[in-house]
Design a protein around this motif. Structure first.
Motif, PDB file in Angstrom:
ATOM      1  N   PHE A 140       0.821  -1.212   0.000  1.00  0.00           N
ATOM      2  CA  PHE A 140       0.000   0.000   0.000  1.00  0.00           C
ATOM      3  C   PHE A 140       0.855   1.263   0.000  1.00  0.00           C
ATOM      4  O   PHE A 140       0.335   2.356   0.184  1.00  0.00           O
ATOM      5  N   VAL A 141       2.157   1.112  -0.196  1.00  0.00           N
ATOM      6  CA  VAL A 141       3.111   2.220  -0.088  1.00  0.00           C
ATOM      7  C   VAL A 141       2.873   2.965   1.228  1.00  0.00           C
ATOM      8  O   VAL A 141       2.816   4.193   1.264  1.00  0.00           O
ATOM      9  N   ASN A 142       2.729   2.207   2.302  1.00  0.00           N
ATOM     10  CA  ASN A 142       2.494   2.821   3.604  1.00  0.00           C
ATOM     11  C   ASN A 142       3.830   3.205   4.230  1.00  0.00           C
ATOM     12  O   ASN A 142       4.699   2.360   4.411  1.00  0.00           O
ATOM     13  N   PRO A 143       4.014   4.489   4.556  1.00  0.00           N
ATOM     14  CA  PRO A 143       5.298   4.908   5.129  1.00  0.00           C
ATOM     15  C   PRO A 143       5.520   4.318   6.517  1.00  0.00           C
ATOM     16  O   PRO A 143       4.592   4.241   7.327  1.00  0.00           O
ATOM     17  N   SER A 144       6.740   3.881   6.762  1.00  0.00           N
ATOM     18  CA  SER A 144       7.099   3.293   8.052  1.00  0.00           C
ATOM     19  C   SER A 144       8.535   3.663   8.389  1.00  0.00           C
ATOM     20  O   SER A 144       9.450   2.849   8.259  1.00  0.00           O
ATOM     21  N   PRO A 145       8.754   4.916   8.803  1.00  0.00           N
ATOM     22  CA  PRO A 145      10.126   5.392   9.050  1.00  0.00           C
ATOM     23  C   PRO A 145      10.839   4.568  10.122  1.00  0.00           C
ATOM     24  O   PRO A 145      10.302   4.354  11.214  1.00  0.00           O
ATOM     25  N   SER A 146      12.011   4.085   9.808  1.00  0.00           N
ATOM     26  CA  SER A 146      12.783   3.290  10.764  1.00  0.00           C
ATOM     27  C   SER A 146      13.213   4.113  11.973  1.00  0.00           C
ATOM     28  O   SER A 146      13.620   3.555  12.988  1.00  0.00           O
ATOM     29  N   SER A 147      13.096   5.426  11.876  1.00  0.00           N
ATOM     30  CA  SER A 147      13.529   6.305  12.963  1.00  0.00           C
ATOM     31  C   SER A 147      12.605   6.246  14.171  1.00  0.00           C
ATOM     32  O   SER A 147      13.044   6.496  15.297  1.00  0.00           O
ATOM     33  N   TYR A 148      11.318   5.906  13.953  1.00  0.00           N
ATOM     34  CA  TYR A 148      10.411   5.873  15.099  1.00  0.00           C
ATOM     35  C   TYR A 148       9.339   4.788  15.030  1.00  0.00           C
ATOM     36  O   TYR A 148       8.518   4.663  15.947  1.00  0.00           O
ATOM     37  N   VAL A 149       9.311   3.977  13.985  1.00  0.00           N
ATOM     38  CA  VAL A 149       8.364   2.850  13.910  1.00  0.00           C
ATOM     39  C   VAL A 149       9.159   1.569  14.086  1.00  0.00           C
ATOM     40  O   VAL A 149       9.869   1.136  13.166  1.00  0.00           O
ATOM     41  N   PRO A 150       9.076   0.927  15.263  1.00  0.00           N
ATOM     42  CA  PRO A 150       9.888  -0.275  15.499  1.00  0.00           C
ATOM     43  C   PRO A 150       9.457  -1.442  14.635  1.00  0.00           C
ATOM     44  O   PRO A 150       8.275  -1.644  14.375  1.00  0.00           O
ATOM     45  N   ASN A 151      10.416  -2.192  14.174  1.00  0.00           N
ATOM     46  CA  ASN A 151      10.182  -3.400  13.390  1.00  0.00           C
ATOM     47  C   ASN A 151       9.381  -4.413  14.212  1.00  0.00           C
ATOM     48  O   ASN A 151       9.431  -4.415  15.446  1.00  0.00           O
ATOM     49  N   LEU A 152       8.675  -5.279  13.527  1.00  0.00           N
ATOM     50  CA  LEU A 152       7.839  -6.285  14.190  1.00  0.00           C
ATOM     51  C   LEU A 152       8.624  -7.117  15.196  1.00  0.00           C
ATOM     52  O   LEU A 152       8.090  -7.510  16.241  1.00  0.00           O
TER      53      LEU A 152
END
Length: 481
Positions: A140-152
């Motif tokens: 869905f081209v959903n933004p998920s910045p690595s700077s503040y969205v922790p990986n699963l």
């Protein structure tokens, strides 16, 4: 997927759709207890038995590296995807002339299942059994910045130090590479073998219209969501059933409160190493509270205040006012049920997203954590006593519960609205992100960055040589003079 928690997610939506008059064909690894009007069951009986042996390795999974866990789960996904697509009833469905208005697909290392929407030429809605992740954001081209969205699989929250951001960036990049260069090619091979005339998988997976996620803002920190992604975490809770009489009496008579202990539907407390089982029993024996423990075998050494059951009606038990603590492996559904009913947690994470789930709960202030390999009598007793005696954990759990309940419509009603919305609007293409029309280097402005950097480089090189020519000219001029 041959896990009862995954079945619950699919069945609750399927049953609700059938109850609202839709005709539903439900492909499931678990046989329905009783027939449901308007719901046709396509039962893949071989999945659960075939995955039983693999599940025995779950207690060791948490010891694996990040890529090791991805490999383990993708192997399981490849296994059951192959079973489903080659099942005779599924093959009969795929070659039939049936018509459907929608395909609703749980997305869990099974991308080849998108063939159903392609085959029946209808919209596809993804059901994510958790939050948005590296495995579905790109759909869905959903933004998920690595700077503040922790990986699963990160064991930290959104407030990251530099080193955590570095680790999170590695997780996200490695996850993307694994998805595109390992999982998708393997799923594509499974699809081509089961459905010989199927198109290439990458040509159909980006056609999903909508995604419903089983997460909720009451547990996790806020992160970006496209208009065609909605959180419905908690939709599986209820309606509550009546408790068995003996269990109702046990809970009602617990004047000092009840501690509930369950490691979920995949992990078994009976598989605990002896040292960890003894640590738990010694702690419980010293408690004045009653304990209800999902334990799948005989336990003759249990103290008198402990009641064991092979299976616990978890939602109904957690809803009881005398329950003061839930000890859990921190699977997402159990965590959501605890939040729904305002019960604090002691998390014993073992694998996959459980570390992240408990980290978020600890940061929110209604839980404590002991990683399962570190469990011993001292830290277990300390954590249980702190959670039972300190009222701040229950107060915070009640506050998070209010957040989950304080919304304009119930989660199930929101799910039904968006499912029917996608049907009404023939896939709702107006919600589709224009980013899906771009190549990856266009999406991340790599081409723009290269042009800008090249232009700056040319400019500086030009200035350098111009300055060099000027200095050289002046030098020559001074020599002549």
């Amino acid at each position: 997927m041959g896990a009862y928690s995954h079945f619950t997610l699919g069945f609750r939506l399927s049953k609700e759709l059938a109850g609202r008059g839709h005709e539903v064909s439900f492909i499931t690894a678990f046989h329905l207890e009783r027939p449901v009007k308007n719901l046709r069951e396509i039962f893949i009986h071989e999945i659960v038995g075939s995955l039983t042996e693999q599940k025995k390795g779950l207690y060791d999974m948490g010891k694996m590296t990040y890529l090791g866990q991805l490999r383990w789960v993708s192997n399981m996904g490849n296994f059951y995807t192959d079973l489903v697509l080659n099942n005779k009833d599924v093959q009969k469905l795929l070659t039939s002339n049936e018509q459907f208005d929608l395909v609703l697909m749980e997305d869990f290392v099974n991308k080849a299942m998108t063939i159903f929407a392609h085959r029946f030429n209808c919209p596809l809605i993804i059901l994510a059994p958790g939050p948005t992740t590296v495995f579905n954001n790109d759909l869905f081209v959903n933004p998920s910045p690595s700077s503040y969205v922790p990986n699963l699989l990160a064991n930290f929250g959104s407030d990251m130090t530099f080193w955590k951001r570095l680790k999170n960036t590695y997780y996200d990049i490695a996850g993307q590479l694994f998805l595109h260069y390992a999982l998708l090619p393997e799923q594509n091979a499974i699809l081509k073998e089961a459905v010989p005339n199927a198109p290439d998988l990458k040509s159909i997976i980006y056609n999903a219209s909508f995604m419903l996620t089983a997460s909720h803002i009451s547990l996790r920190d806020a992160s970006p969501l496209q208009p065609n992604i909605k959180e419905i975490g908690g939709y599986h809770v209820g309606p509550l059933k009546q408790l068995p009489k003996d269990l109702q009496v046990f809970l009602d008579n617990a004047k000092e409160g009840v501690i509930v202990f369950s490691m979920g539907s995949n992990l078994k407390s009976a598989d605990f190493p002896k040292a960890k089982k003894d640590a738990v029993l010694k702690t419980f024996a010293k408690m004045k509270q009653k304990v209800l423990w999902k334990f799948e075998d005989d336990l003759p050494e249990k103290p008198d205040n402990v009641k064991i059951m092979n299976w616990i009606p978890q939602q109904e038990v957690l809803a009881h006012p005398n329950v003061i603590l839930f000890i859990t492996h921190v699977g997402l559904l159990g965590t959501i049920e605890a939040i729904y009913h305002g019960v604090p947690l002691l998390g014993l994470p073992v694998f996959w997203d459980q570390e992240k789930n408990i980290e978020e709960a600890v940061l929110k202030g209604f839980a404590l954590k002991i990683s399962f390999p570190e469990l011993n009598e001292d830290n277990f007793a300390c954590a249980v006593n702190e959670l039972v005696s300190n009222p701040k954990y229950r107060q915070t759990a009640k506050m998070r519960s209010k957040i989950m309940h304080d919304q304009p419509v119930k989660q199930m009603d929101e799910a039904m609205f968006w499912i029917e919305y996608v049907i009404r609007h023939k896939g709702a293409p107006h919600l589709r992100s224009p980013g899906l029309n771009l190549r990856w280097y266009q999406l991340y402005l790599v081409d723009v960055a290269l042009v800008v950097l090249s232009s700056i480089t040319v400019l500086f090189v030009g200035i350098f040589y111009a300055c060099k020519r000027v200095f050289s000219w002046k030098h020559e001029k001074s020599k002549k003079e």
